[in-house]
Design an enzyme around this catalytic site. Sequence first.
Site, PDB file in Angstrom:
ATOM      1  CG  HIS A 190     -14.335  72.894  15.397  1.00 33.06           C
ATOM      2  ND1 HIS A 190     -15.338  73.818  15.244  1.00 33.06           N
ATOM      3  CD2 HIS A 190     -13.590  73.329  16.456  1.00 33.06           C
ATOM      4  CE1 HIS A 190     -15.200  74.772  16.158  1.00 33.06           C
ATOM      5  NE2 HIS A 190     -14.158  74.494  16.907  1.00 33.06           N
ATOM      6  CG  HIS A 226     -12.490  73.169  19.868  1.00 35.44           C
ATOM      7  ND1 HIS A 226     -11.984  74.294  19.265  1.00 35.44           N
ATOM      8  CD2 HIS A 226     -11.420  72.342  20.078  1.00 35.44           C
ATOM      9  CE1 HIS A 226     -10.666  74.162  19.108  1.00 35.44           C
ATOM     10  NE2 HIS A 226     -10.310  72.994  19.588  1.00 35.44           N
ATOM     11  CG  ASP A 275     -16.624  76.213  22.040  1.00 36.69           C
ATOM     12  OD1 ASP A 275     -15.744  75.384  21.730  1.00 36.69           O
ATOM     13  OD2 ASP A 275     -16.743  77.316  21.466  1.00 36.69           O
ATOM     14  CG  HIS A 276     -18.010  74.612  18.303  1.00 39.07           C
ATOM     15  ND1 HIS A 276     -18.323  75.542  17.343  1.00 39.07           N
ATOM     16  CD2 HIS A 276     -17.052  75.175  19.076  1.00 39.07           C
ATOM     17  CE1 HIS A 276     -17.572  76.622  17.523  1.00 39.07           C
ATOM     18  NE2 HIS A 276     -16.793  76.428  18.570  1.00 39.07           N
ATOM     19  CG  HIS A 320     -10.356  76.792  15.259  1.00 36.84           C
ATOM     20  ND1 HIS A 320      -9.915  77.678  16.210  1.00 36.84           N
ATOM     21  CD2 HIS A 320     -11.335  76.058  15.861  1.00 36.84           C
ATOM     22  CE1 HIS A 320     -10.594  77.484  17.339  1.00 36.84           C
ATOM     23  NE2 HIS A 320     -11.448  76.500  17.159  1.00 36.84           N
ATOM     24  CG  ASP A 338     -14.719  78.316  16.742  1.00 35.37           C
ATOM     25  OD1 ASP A 338     -15.799  78.931  16.692  1.00 35.37           O
ATOM     26  OD2 ASP A 338     -14.320  77.709  17.762  1.00 35.37           O
ATOM     27  CG  HIS A 346     -17.004  81.904  19.325  1.00 35.09           C
ATOM     28  ND1 HIS A 346     -17.166  81.628  20.667  1.00 35.09           N
ATOM     29  CD2 HIS A 346     -16.514  80.765  18.770  1.00 35.09           C
ATOM     30  CE1 HIS A 346     -16.776  80.380  20.926  1.00 35.09           C
ATOM     31  NE2 HIS A 346     -16.372  79.829  19.784  1.00 35.09           N
TER      32      HIS A 346
END
Length: 256
Positions: free
Chosen positions: A53, A55, A57-58, A111, A128, A166
């Site tokens: 996805h 975000h 942090d990915h 999410h 996530d 995570h």
Amino acid sequence: MLTLISLPAFDDNYIWVLHDGRHAIAVDPGEPQPLVAFLDTHELKLTAILNTHHHRDHTGGNLLLRQRYNCAIHAPDNPRIPGVTHTLRGGDTFMLSEPELHLDVLATPGHTLDHISFVGHGYLFCGDTLFGCGCGKLFEGTPAMMAASLDAILKLPDATRVCCAHEYTLSNIDFAKTIDGDNQALQARERTDRALRAQGQPTLPSTLAQEKATNPFLRFHEPDMTAFAAAYLDRKNPDPAEVFGAIRAAKDAWDR
Ligand code: ZN
Ligand code: FE
């Protein structure tokens, strides 16, 4: 032979790597440096990135990694994801040759709306959507949407190894105990996973069987979670999506 590795990134992310000793693919490299260090040490060439996805942090490592390795980037169709070479949607299947992989794409919105998960070779890369004993927050989707995504995951084989993005398992267990404290599988998991974290080991991958037994967010069809939701919502006979929504709301309140 395929080897699976989890590389810690940022404070609590994992970048998942599958490699055959020469070539590697990486799922959700939010930052490049831990992955580059691992690839250098093991003399592996990165051939593909998979993103679940949009975000940061990915996806934050996409451009630098593509520059360095000229790797393909397989991701949902979202302009917010940088460097994508191949867009994917739920129901797609695709092949990679180095390492040789055959992967199915599951649409798992909730999410985020663009969220997808990858399934193949006994692994689930769920970003996530699903966490150890937990699930992602609903930033873009509805409880019904996320419940449908989790239902798709529930159909996978019990032995599926669950590769989440995570390391949230211990705090998720703390919450799960507040609504499912009598669950012996949950109590056993807490002992095992606390010991793993005390040794600096990941609690992941878990198995889908373990998540089904301990993760309240996969137990929204069960009578005990339905009873919890009925009390929480003060309403009789909530449907499964409403049960899921009640558990998610309770977790969001507990997080604050
Ligand atoms: Zn996210
Ligand atoms: Fe994330």
